[in-house]
Design an enzyme around this catalytic site. Structure first.
Site, PDB file in Angstrom:
ATOM      1  N   HIS A  97       0.866  -1.186   0.000  1.00  0.00           N
ATOM      2  CA  HIS A  97       0.000   0.000   0.000  1.00  0.00           C
ATOM      3  C   HIS A  97       0.896   1.227   0.000  1.00  0.00           C
ATOM      4  O   HIS A  97       1.752   1.399   0.863  1.00  0.00           O
ATOM      5  CB  HIS A  97      -0.917   0.022   1.224  1.00  0.00           C
ATOM      6  CG  HIS A  97      -1.875   1.178   1.195  1.00  0.00           C
ATOM      7  ND1 HIS A  97      -3.151   1.085   0.681  1.00  0.00           N
ATOM      8  CD2 HIS A  97      -1.742   2.467   1.612  1.00  0.00           C
ATOM      9  CE1 HIS A  97      -3.761   2.253   0.773  1.00  0.00           C
ATOM     10  NE2 HIS A  97      -2.927   3.107   1.344  1.00  0.00           N
ATOM     11  N   CYS A  98       0.706   2.096  -0.995  1.00  0.00           N
ATOM     12  CA  CYS A  98       1.552   3.284  -1.148  1.00  0.00           C
ATOM     13  C   CYS A  98       0.750   4.533  -0.786  1.00  0.00           C
ATOM     14  O   CYS A  98      -0.227   4.857  -1.470  1.00  0.00           O
ATOM     15  CB  CYS A  98       2.063   3.398  -2.587  1.00  0.00           C
ATOM     16  SG  CYS A  98       3.068   4.865  -2.887  1.00  0.00           S
ATOM     17  N   PRO A  99       1.134   5.253   0.269  1.00  0.00           N
ATOM     18  CA  PRO A  99       0.387   6.463   0.631  1.00  0.00           C
ATOM     19  C   PRO A  99       0.529   7.580  -0.398  1.00  0.00           C
ATOM     20  O   PRO A  99      -0.339   8.444  -0.484  1.00  0.00           O
ATOM     21  CB  PRO A  99       1.001   6.869   1.978  1.00  0.00           C
ATOM     22  CG  PRO A  99       2.365   6.260   1.974  1.00  0.00           C
ATOM     23  CD  PRO A  99       2.235   4.982   1.215  1.00  0.00           C
TER      24      PRO A  99
END
Length: 318
Positions: free
Chosen positions: A143-145
């Site tokens: 998961h990439c913010p």
């Protein structure tokens, strides 16, 4: 623009959806803040390159070439970011572990299924649950913010292109900023920019810092993503050290599965590979459309499913 995703890829209740369920949206405050920071940094670099550096250059073919190339790369970077953020990464429908679906799945020859206790869905092979998206994501890498989304089966191509084009504009702006700084240092600062010398120095130094930092960061991310695709092993699978129980694709087939079959579409954020949906047929029946698999194909799929082990510590076998 490419056609909407096939209906069998979204059987949810509108969770994480916006714009009449046409776009994928994650309502995470940290993610939204990171997206705004990303857009600001892209816009800042665009302003300094166009309005401070190239504007001070005399009219020439070189100046026009730099303008065209930089703006084209910026457009591709922004488009890749938007596609990564607004594309369903491969979410498994929540609550699809209904009695009918479980009976259908377990009634198949060798039917072994896994249920996620968090989103109560039947978990496909190589899927992992994301606590931010609150969904199980097929072939989840991480998961990439910065894109406020997971990187998974459906949007990994866009994420790779985002890192590629951000690295390109970072290197391009870094070279231009260093060249401009050295040129102004050896000449009159007032003639180097429409801004005051102190403002010009600050803007150029910040752009140099930004270009170096994000150039290195995105190049590292780009290399790790290409390696993950090349070896057909996601980042989370490598991090957990999961035993390889899936059938690994050949290297070039894995690349084509992510980027598409035609070479000219690999670098375009406006196209995506054709998704067949065959990976979901061991999860629940697919009605209509392309759901014409033979009984032999379905038995083969379920037999392969029976060979796999639990995908995560929280999985529940049924």
């Amino acid at each position: 623009m490419s056609e909407p995703l096939p209906p069998y890829l979204d059987r949810g209740d509108g969770h994480n959806r916006c714009c009449n369920r046409r776009l994928w949206c994650i309502g995470d405050v940290c993610g939204v803040l990171c997206v705004l920071i990303t857009w600001f940094l892209i816009g800042y670099a665009e302003y300094v390159v166009m309005g401070v550096i190239l504007l001070s250059w005399p009219q020439s073919m070189m100046r026009a070439l730099h303008m065209v190339v930089y703006n084209a790369l910026t457009l591709l970077a922004f488009s890749s970011h938007a596609r990564t953020m607004l594309t369903d990464p491969g979410a498994v429908p929540r609550g699809n572990a209904t009695k009918e679906a479980m009976q259908w799945a377990t009634s198949q020859e060798g039917g072994v299924v896994y249920k996620c206790p968090k989103c109560w869905s039947i978990k496909p092979e190589r899927a992992h649950h994301c606590s931010v998206c609150q969904r199980c994501i097929r072939k989840m890498d991480h998961h990439c913010p910065w894109v406020n989304n997971c990187v998974g089966e459906n949007n990994q191509k866009f994420f790779v292109l985002f890192t590629l084009y951000i690295a390109a504009i970072s290197v391009h702006s870094l070279i231009l900023a260093v060249n401009q700084f050295v040129s102004c240092f050896h000449n009159e600062w007032k003639a180097c920019s429409v801004h005051t010398p102190p403002a010009t120095v600050i803007m150029l130094l910040f752009l140099i810092f930004e270009g170096a930092l994000f150039g290195i960061f995105t190049l590292v991310m780009l290399c790790s993503q290409v390696q993950a695709i090349w070896t057909d092993e996601t980042g989370i699978e490598a991090l957990k050290g999961e035993e390889v129980r899936w059938r690994r694709q050949e290297r070039w087939k894995s690349m084509r599965a992510v980027f598409g079959r035609t070479w000219h579409a690999w670098l375009s954020p406006f196209t995506r590979p054709v998704l067949s949906g065959s990976a979901l047929r061991h999860v629940y029946p697919v009605s209509g459309g392309s759901g014409t698999d033979s009984d032999e194909d379905r038995r083969s799929t379920c037999s392969e499913e029976a060979e796999r082990a639990p995908l995560a510590a929280g999985d529940m076998s049924v």
